[in-house]
Write an enzyme that holds these catalytic residues in place. Structure first.
Site, mmCIF file in Angstrom:
data_model
loop_
_atom_site.group_PDB
_atom_site.id
_atom_site.type_symbol
_atom_site.label_atom_id
_atom_site.label_comp_id
_atom_site.label_asym_id
_atom_site.label_seq_id
_atom_site.Cartn_x
_atom_site.Cartn_y
_atom_site.Cartn_z
ATOM 1 N N GLY A 315 82.323 28.450 59.186
ATOM 2 C CA GLY A 315 83.763 28.428 59.583
ATOM 3 C C GLY A 315 83.823 28.170 59.723
ATOM 4 N N ASP A 316 83.571 29.976 59.112
ATOM 5 C CA ASP A 316 84.296 29.019 59.935
ATOM 6 C C ASP A 316 85.346 29.757 60.756
ATOM 7 O OD1 ASP A 316 83.254 26.357 59.723
ATOM 8 O OD2 ASP A 316 83.843 26.484 57.638
ATOM 9 N N THR A 317 85.807 29.059 61.816
ATOM 10 C CA THR A 317 86.564 29.696 62.855
ATOM 11 C C THR A 317 87.399 28.641 63.540
ATOM 12 O OG1 THR A 317 84.826 31.319 63.179
ATOM 13 C CG2 THR A 317 86.253 30.937 65.064
ATOM 14 N N THR A 318 88.410 29.060 64.292
ATOM 15 C CA THR A 318 89.059 28.110 65.176
ATOM 16 C C THR A 318 89.200 28.726 66.543
ATOM 17 O OG1 THR A 318 90.891 26.549 65.401
ATOM 18 C CG2 THR A 318 91.443 28.766 64.657
ATOM 19 N N SER A 335 89.568 33.752 63.180
ATOM 20 C CA SER A 335 88.650 33.288 62.159
ATOM 21 C C SER A 335 88.851 33.945 60.811
ATOM 22 C CB SER A 335 87.223 33.579 62.632
ATOM 23 O OG SER A 335 86.268 33.269 61.654
#
Length: 509
Positions: A315-318, A335
């Site tokens: 990532g996902d991710t924020t 995410s």
């Protein structure tokens, strides 16, 4: 080195300057840190679909005199059938292109719950910047541009170059529906109908009618004269706290540049996480007890790398964060799981769906086994730090899959133990434990993990001498996008957005 930014009465940090600016606008209009966080996240669901989106999940920690934790992670649909997957030959959840790895997305329910408890501005005001960007267009970021071809939807067709304008009309309609009709505008609206059709029996109307956001009791550990907070299971937040508890009692070298520093932190992370697949599920308890911290700390050998296979436990991710002028702090992470997630898109709205269901087990009887109404184990690990008097010290978090607790362990230790500024702690080179796989399979073979070192790290020879397999990686490749806001003793805010995000921004007022 990333510069630390300073502000007096409010600050927002995120992976995209457009999103941070939307959050700061909410603070300027008298909104709370929660309003700012939602506005920031909403813009990211438009501009950063390769990291997060309306089709993903959300966790948040809030400090408003005390610490509250919000779990807005989705549940598998009523049609979830692990036996069918096993009969098809699957031994793990499908990573891409399979609706069964898509729990009902919890992000919007998270916004509703956060706004209901802490919001000051109307939701229509909070979502207005994101709606405008989705409808009128936004410049595609350098990180999004090369990945748009991964998703089969007209919004992403034709390929994009950095700075080219992209519009997402279906997302604009959906955000408008949420602004006017709340959760029903999402789960019972255009997106919800499309999800039911895509599911082909995986979900029922009742699955979408049941709110997915819960206020839960956060976990806490004392480390370096502070209390560090994170999410309870089904989040892997306990790994950060367990690692910090282990490290807090070790004799760390004075300078993080020393190879022993990376060795001790890395071993703490491996010893904390080696049995994650066996013990992490939504109902897990007592994962960060004082006795367990002490037991695992005793296994750390300053002179050599430990073989951890077979160790058992008694990532996902924020990521984004915001602090307002009243002292409220929000640590929020949202995410798709892996990049664009499942690579399945609800065709009417163009909302891409997460693949957070990859966290489920397909082992019969496992407490995290895929099944109706269950939440999968989650990598999302927001963090919040308080001083001994209970006041807010920091909000901090990162993207990074399995490595999130490892990245935060380094950032928080630099901040609290070594007194580094946010910019120094965020910008410094990092290590992570990796297998060369998906970034979500670290704990399948903890003895086979390699210590990957970011370009610029000086630990390679020392770690190799201590028995670690070491590999170098370019700066910013898989080492997370961490952001941090620190409340200084006089009340001034000091923040840093991760330079690895290229367009991230810490901005204040």
């Amino acid at each position: 080195m990333q510069n630390t930014r300073y502000a007096r009465s409010g600050m927002v940090c995120s992976v995209d300057h457009l999103a941070s600016a939307a959050g700061l606008t909410m603070l300027d209009r008298g909104g709370s840190a929660a309003d700012a966080a939602i506005a920031t996240n909403a813009v990211l669901t438009v501009t950063a679909p390769h990291m997060c989106g309306l089709g993903g999940d959300l966790f948040a920690l809030v400090h408003d005199g005390s610490v509250s934790a919000l779990n807005a992670s989705g549940r598998a649909g009523s049609g979830a059938d692990p036996g069918r997957l096993r009969a098809e030959g699957h031994t793990r959840m499908p990573h891409h292109h399979d609706i069964r790895s898509v729990p009902v997305p919890g992000c919007v329910d998270g916004w509703i719950a956060l706004h209901s408890r802490y919001g000051k501005l109307p939701m229509s005001t909070v979502l207005a910047p994101a709606i405008a960007l989705a409808a009128d267009g936004f410049p595609v970021s350098p990180l999004l541009a090369p990945n748009t071809s991964m998703v089969g939807h007209p919004d992403f067709a034709g390929g994009f170059t950095p700075g080219q304008l992209m519009t997402r009309p279906g997302v604009a309609r959906t955000l408008e529906a949420i602004a006017t009709s709340g959760r029903d505008g999402f789960y019972q609206g255009e997106f919800g109908h499309g999800l039911l059709e895509l599911g082909g029996g995986e979900y029922t109307a009742d699955d979408l009618a049941e709110p997915l956001a819960d206020w839960v009791e956060p976990l806490r550990v004392s480390a370096f004269g502070h209390d560090v907070w994170s999410m309870p299971p089904n989040s892997q937040g306990y790994l950060l706290l367990l690692s910090l508890g282990i490290v807090e009692g070790l004799a760390l070298p004075a300078a993080p540049e020393h190879p022993l520093w990376a060795h001790l932190l890395g071993e703490a992370a491996r010893i904390a996480g080696h049995d994650r697949l066996a013990v992490l599920h939504e109902h897990a308890t007592d994962l960060v007890s004082a006795a367990e911290i002490e037991r695992r700390r005793a296994l750390v050998d300053p002179a050599t790398r430990l073989k951890v296979r077979g160790l058992t436990a008694e990532g996902d991710t924020t990521y984004l964060c915001a602090v307002d002028g009243d002292g409220m702090g929000v640590s929020l992470i949202q995410s798709n799981a892996s990049g664009f997630g499942s690579l399945i898109v609800e065709p009417s709205t163009g909302i891409n769906l997460h693949n957070r269901g990859i966290g489920f087990s397909l082992t019969p009887g496992h407490p995290a086994e895929y099944g109706p109404g269950r939440r999968p184990p989650h990598t999302l690990t927001p963090a919040l730090i308080t001083r001994p008097d209970g006041s807010l010290r920091s909000v901090v978090g990162t993207m990074g899959g399995d490595a999130q607790p490892q990245i935060l362990l380094q950032v928080i230790t630099r901040l609290l133990k070594h007194g580094q500024t946010p910019g120094e702690a965020i910008g410094a080179p990092r290590w992570r434990l990796a297998t060369g796989g998906t970034g979500f399979d670290t704990w399948e073979s903890p003895d086979e993990t390699v210590v990957e070192l970011e370009e610029g790290a000086g630990w390679a020879d020392g770690l190799a001498a201590l028995g670690h397999p070491v590999a170098g990686r370019p700066y910013g490749t898989g080492f997370g996008h961490a952001h941090l806001i620190d409340v200084l003793p006089g009340g001034v805010l000091a923040g840093a957005a991760d330079p690895r995000s290229l367009i991230g921004a810490a901005i204040g007022r």
